[in-house]
Design a protein around this motif. Structure first.
Motif, PDB file in Angstrom:
ATOM      1  N   GLY A 112       0.810  -1.206   0.000  1.00 22.21           N
ATOM      2  CA  GLY A 112       0.000   0.000   0.000  1.00 22.21           C
ATOM      3  C   GLY A 112       0.847   1.262   0.000  1.00 22.21           C
ATOM      4  N   ASP A 113       0.198   2.391   0.234  1.00 25.18           N
ATOM      5  CA  ASP A 113       0.910   3.667   0.246  1.00 25.18           C
ATOM      6  C   ASP A 113       1.538   3.890   1.618  1.00 25.18           C
ATOM      7  OD1 ASP A 113       1.919   6.022  -0.686  1.00 25.18           O
ATOM      8  OD2 ASP A 113      -0.008   7.058  -0.870  1.00 25.18           O
ATOM      9  N   PHE A 114       2.610   4.628   1.649  1.00 27.89           N
ATOM     10  CA  PHE A 114       3.318   4.935   2.889  1.00 27.89           C
ATOM     11  C   PHE A 114       4.223   6.129   2.626  1.00 27.89           C
ATOM     12  CE2 PHE A 114       5.743   1.814   0.503  1.00 27.89           C
ATOM     13  CZ  PHE A 114       7.038   2.308   0.517  1.00 27.89           C
ATOM     14  N   GLU A 125      15.267  12.563   1.112  1.00 22.91           N
ATOM     15  CA  GLU A 125      14.126  12.333   0.226  1.00 22.91           C
ATOM     16  C   GLU A 125      12.958  11.793   1.050  1.00 22.91           C
ATOM     17  OE1 GLU A 125      17.753  12.626  -1.540  1.00 22.91           O
ATOM     18  OE2 GLU A 125      17.242  10.670  -0.667  1.00 22.91           O
ATOM     19  N   ILE A 126      11.812  12.452   0.923  1.00 16.51           N
ATOM     20  CA  ILE A 126      10.600  12.015   1.615  1.00 16.51           C
ATOM     21  C   ILE A 126       9.518  11.862   0.551  1.00 16.51           C
ATOM     22  CG2 ILE A 126       8.910  12.548   3.410  1.00 16.51           C
ATOM     23  CD1 ILE A 126      11.035  14.331   4.732  1.00 16.51           C
ATOM     24  N   THR A 127       8.996  10.638   0.395  1.00 16.75           N
ATOM     25  CA  THR A 127       8.073  10.365  -0.712  1.00 16.75           C
ATOM     26  C   THR A 127       6.891   9.503  -0.276  1.00 16.75           C
ATOM     27  OG1 THR A 127       9.258   8.347  -1.384  1.00 16.75           O
ATOM     28  CG2 THR A 127       9.986  10.423  -2.368  1.00 16.75           C
ATOM     29  N   SER A 128       5.772   9.695  -0.994  1.00 13.08           N
ATOM     30  CA  SER A 128       4.655   8.758  -0.953  1.00 13.08           C
ATOM     31  C   SER A 128       4.411   8.341  -2.403  1.00 13.08           C
ATOM     32  CB  SER A 128       3.416   9.418  -0.341  1.00 13.08           C
ATOM     33  OG  SER A 128       2.902  10.408  -1.219  1.00 13.08           O
ATOM     34  N   ASN A 129       3.290   7.670  -2.651  1.00 16.36           N
ATOM     35  CA  ASN A 129       3.019   7.276  -4.037  1.00 16.36           C
ATOM     36  C   ASN A 129       2.866   8.476  -4.957  1.00 16.36           C
ATOM     37  OD1 ASN A 129       3.182   4.568  -3.513  1.00 16.36           O
ATOM     38  ND2 ASN A 129       0.957   4.213  -3.454  1.00 16.36           N
ATOM     39  N   ASP A 130       2.327   9.588  -4.423  1.00 19.29           N
ATOM     40  CA  ASP A 130       2.063  10.733  -5.297  1.00 19.29           C
ATOM     41  C   ASP A 130       2.575  12.063  -4.740  1.00 19.29           C
ATOM     42  OD1 ASP A 130       0.274  11.062  -3.253  1.00 19.29           O
ATOM     43  OD2 ASP A 130      -1.524  10.945  -4.498  1.00 19.29           O
ATOM     44  N   LYS A 131       3.377  12.004  -3.677  1.00 17.09           N
ATOM     45  CA  LYS A 131       3.944  13.233  -3.118  1.00 17.09           C
ATOM     46  C   LYS A 131       5.444  13.066  -2.956  1.00 17.09           C
ATOM     47  CE  LYS A 131      -0.227  14.634  -0.609  1.00 17.09           C
ATOM     48  NZ  LYS A 131      -0.771  15.058   0.694  1.00 17.09           N
ATOM     49  N   LYS A 132       6.149  14.194  -3.001  1.00 22.57           N
ATOM     50  CA  LYS A 132       7.601  14.114  -2.962  1.00 22.57           C
ATOM     51  C   LYS A 132       8.177  15.402  -2.396  1.00 22.57           C
ATOM     52  CE  LYS A 132       9.232  13.729  -7.033  1.00 22.57           C
ATOM     53  NZ  LYS A 132       9.592  13.117  -8.322  1.00 22.57           N
ATOM     54  N   LEU A 133       9.053  15.249  -1.409  1.00 22.03           N
ATOM     55  CA  LEU A 133       9.781  16.371  -0.838  1.00 22.03           C
ATOM     56  C   LEU A 133      11.268  16.023  -0.899  1.00 22.03           C
ATOM     57  CD1 LEU A 133       9.844  19.098   0.666  1.00 22.03           C
ATOM     58  CD2 LEU A 133       9.625  17.815   2.813  1.00 22.03           C
ATOM     59  N   ARG A 173       0.212   7.685   6.140  1.00 24.09           N
ATOM     60  CA  ARG A 173       0.864   6.875   7.173  1.00 24.09           C
ATOM     61  C   ARG A 173       0.708   5.408   6.783  1.00 24.09           C
ATOM     62  NH1 ARG A 173       2.160  11.965   7.753  1.00 24.09           N
ATOM     63  NH2 ARG A 173       2.879  12.515   9.856  1.00 24.09           N
ATOM     64  N   PRO A 174       1.604   4.521   7.165  1.00 26.65           N
ATOM     65  CA  PRO A 174       2.684   4.697   8.136  1.00 26.65           C
ATOM     66  C   PRO A 174       3.884   5.446   7.556  1.00 26.65           C
ATOM     67  CG  PRO A 174       2.813   2.507   7.224  1.00 26.65           C
ATOM     68  CD  PRO A 174       1.543   3.127   6.671  1.00 26.65           C
ATOM     69  N   ILE A 175       4.778   5.858   8.454  1.00 29.10           N
ATOM     70  CA  ILE A 175       6.043   6.455   8.069  1.00 29.10           C
ATOM     71  C   ILE A 175       7.120   5.386   8.167  1.00 29.10           C
ATOM     72  CG2 ILE A 175       7.766   8.206   8.622  1.00 29.10           C
ATOM     73  CD1 ILE A 175       5.477   9.840   9.871  1.00 29.10           C
ATOM     74  N   VAL A 176       7.853   5.208   7.082  1.00 28.58           N
ATOM     75  CA  VAL A 176       8.893   4.179   7.007  1.00 28.58           C
ATOM     76  C   VAL A 176      10.255   4.854   6.957  1.00 28.58           C
ATOM     77  CG1 VAL A 176       9.768   2.201   5.705  1.00 28.58           C
ATOM     78  CG2 VAL A 176       7.304   2.655   5.771  1.00 28.58           C
ATOM     79  N   LEU A 177      11.156   4.441   7.828  1.00 29.81           N
ATOM     80  CA  LEU A 177      12.498   5.006   7.895  1.00 29.81           C
ATOM     81  C   LEU A 177      13.483   4.090   7.174  1.00 29.81           C
ATOM     82  CD1 LEU A 177      12.589   5.997  11.687  1.00 29.81           C
ATOM     83  CD2 LEU A 177      11.774   7.383   9.745  1.00 29.81           C
ATOM     84  N   ALA A 178      14.056   4.587   6.087  1.00 32.91           N
ATOM     85  CA  ALA A 178      15.075   3.822   5.361  1.00 32.91           C
ATOM     86  C   ALA A 178      16.450   4.376   5.716  1.00 32.91           C
ATOM     87  CB  ALA A 178      14.837   3.900   3.854  1.00 32.91           C
ATOM     88  N   SER A 179      16.691   4.516   6.988  1.00 37.06           N
ATOM     89  CA  SER A 179      17.974   5.037   7.456  1.00 37.06           C
ATOM     90  C   SER A 179      18.378   4.273   8.703  1.00 37.06           C
ATOM     91  CB  SER A 179      17.888   6.536   7.747  1.00 37.06           C
ATOM     92  OG  SER A 179      16.938   6.798   8.754  1.00 37.06           O
ATOM     93  N   ILE A 256       8.051   2.708  11.133  1.00 33.07           N
ATOM     94  CA  ILE A 256       8.493   1.381  10.697  1.00 33.07           C
ATOM     95  C   ILE A 256       9.930   1.482  10.196  1.00 33.07           C
ATOM     96  CG2 ILE A 256       8.131  -0.496   9.035  1.00 33.07           C
ATOM     97  CD1 ILE A 256       5.177   0.208   9.002  1.00 33.07           C
ATOM     98  N   ILE A 257      10.763   0.531  10.588  1.00 41.16           N
ATOM     99  CA  ILE A 257      12.144   0.466  10.108  1.00 41.16           C
ATOM    100  C   ILE A 257      12.193  -0.394   8.855  1.00 41.16           C
ATOM    101  CG2 ILE A 257      14.454  -0.420  10.616  1.00 41.16           C
ATOM    102  CD1 ILE A 257      13.842   0.076  13.589  1.00 41.16           C
ATOM    103  N   SER A 258      12.863   0.093   7.824  1.00 41.80           N
ATOM    104  CA  SER A 258      13.140  -0.741   6.655  1.00 41.80           C
ATOM    105  C   SER A 258      14.644  -0.892   6.493  1.00 41.80           C
ATOM    106  CB  SER A 258      12.555  -0.121   5.375  1.00 41.80           C
ATOM    107  OG  SER A 258      12.893  -0.931   4.254  1.00 41.80           O
ATOM    108  N   SER A 259      15.096  -2.147   6.442  1.00 41.83           N
ATOM    109  CA  SER A 259      16.504  -2.410   6.159  1.00 41.83           C
ATOM    110  C   SER A 259      16.756  -2.423   4.661  1.00 41.83           C
ATOM    111  CB  SER A 259      16.924  -3.750   6.775  1.00 41.83           C
ATOM    112  OG  SER A 259      16.800  -3.705   8.173  1.00 41.83           O
ATOM    113  N   TYR A 260      15.675  -2.400   3.883  1.00 37.63           N
ATOM    114  CA  TYR A 260      15.798  -2.319   2.434  1.00 37.63           C
ATOM    115  C   TYR A 260      15.865  -0.852   2.025  1.00 37.63           C
ATOM    116  CZ  TYR A 260      14.163  -7.215   2.391  1.00 37.63           C
ATOM    117  OH  TYR A 260      14.033  -8.547   2.583  1.00 37.63           O
ATOM    118  N   GLY A 261      16.397  -0.615   0.841  1.00 38.66           N
ATOM    119  CA  GLY A 261      16.487   0.755   0.363  1.00 38.66           C
ATOM    120  C   GLY A 261      17.037   0.824  -1.033  1.00 38.66           C
TER     121      GLY A 261
END
Length: 270
Positions: A112-114, A125-133, A173-179, A256-261
């Protein structure tokens, strides 16, 4: 075997898929070797030494570089040097490409979207499916400003990042941290030393603000030897900045933590 390498402004990250996915990393802090709009000779030596330590045929690797190479006037020169030495063609990603591929990698296991938050050494970089900062702000560039101007890290983070807070409230939401910041918050809580951290152990786990605050407290109250043991050598300042970035940008309590990136996005193809 598929091999992807992400030469970041802060960290060299490697993803290897050979029946199972494995992750490796080495802190380079290339952003600290950026002067006169170039990566200096010492920084190039640090990068070469790190690549020499890898026991893989790098000519078959997919290798990308991000913000520090985007900024450096000698990036093409370094890329040619790496091609001559290792046989791979380095691709310097635009910030849009970096955001897209990172989202592709994280999306392997998030449905889903996040909102994806990727705080790097020289860009965010902060992104969703249709937003980007896309911000020209990263942990190392932020820290260099703090040191040069003798600023308070927390106050400067608020001054720099609080203007984006209202905009980000509308992101899904949710917010996923790829760091790595979220992973360190968990590893500190479990008393796991840096050399023993397996990022994949924390993949898709939840980190909350209280754990981030405890990470900040750990950095502020322990000596350099202890910080190096638990966070890696010369890593404490970037981790501290990362925690303040997340705290300033979001009022949310859980992430949410993501170890992928990016490296997994590269493996999937462009």
């Amino acid at each position: 075997m598929n091999l992807a390498i992400d030469i970041g402004s802060n960290t060299l990250k490697i993803a290897v898929f050979d029946k199972v996915l494995k992750n490796y990393e080495k802190v380079l802090n290339l952003g600290l070797f950026y002067e006169n709009e170039c990566i200096n000779d010492e920084g190039i030596k640090v990068l070469i030494n790190a690549l020499d330590e890898l026991n893989y045929d790098l000519s078959k690797a997919k290798v990308v570089a991000t913000a520090i190479f985007r900024k450096s006037k000698n990036a093409d020169l370094i890329a040619n040097m790496l091609y001559q030495k290792y046989g791979f063609k380095l691709k310097i990603l635009s910030q849009n490409e970096e955001a897209r591929l990172t989202r592709l990698g994280v999306g392997i296991s998030i449905q889903g979207d996040f909102t994806l938050v990727d705080v790097g050494g020289y860009s965010t970089e902060i992104t969703s499916n249709d937003k980007k900062l896309l911000l020209d702000i990263g942990l190392l560039s932020f820290y260099k400003s703090v040191k040069e101007k003798n600023l308070d890290i927390k106050d400067y983070a608020y001054t720099l990042l609080n203007p984006y807070k209202n905009e980000l409230k509308s992101y899904p939401r949710p917010i996923v941290l790829a760091s790595k910041t979220g992973i360190f918050a968990k590893s500190i809580a479990k008393n796991i030393a840096y050399k023993d951290i397996d990022d994949l152990e924390f993949h898709n786990s939840i980190v909350n603000k209280d754990e981030l605050y405890k990470l900040i407290d750990f950095i502020n109250t322990n000596n350099a030897e202890k910080r190096d043991l638990m966070l890696g050598v010369n890593r404490d300042f970037a981790v501290l900045c990362g925690a303040y970035f997340i705290d300033t940008l979001f009022d949310d309590f859980e992430f949410i933590i993501s170890s992928y990136g990016l490296k997994e996005g590269i493996l999937l193809g462009e």
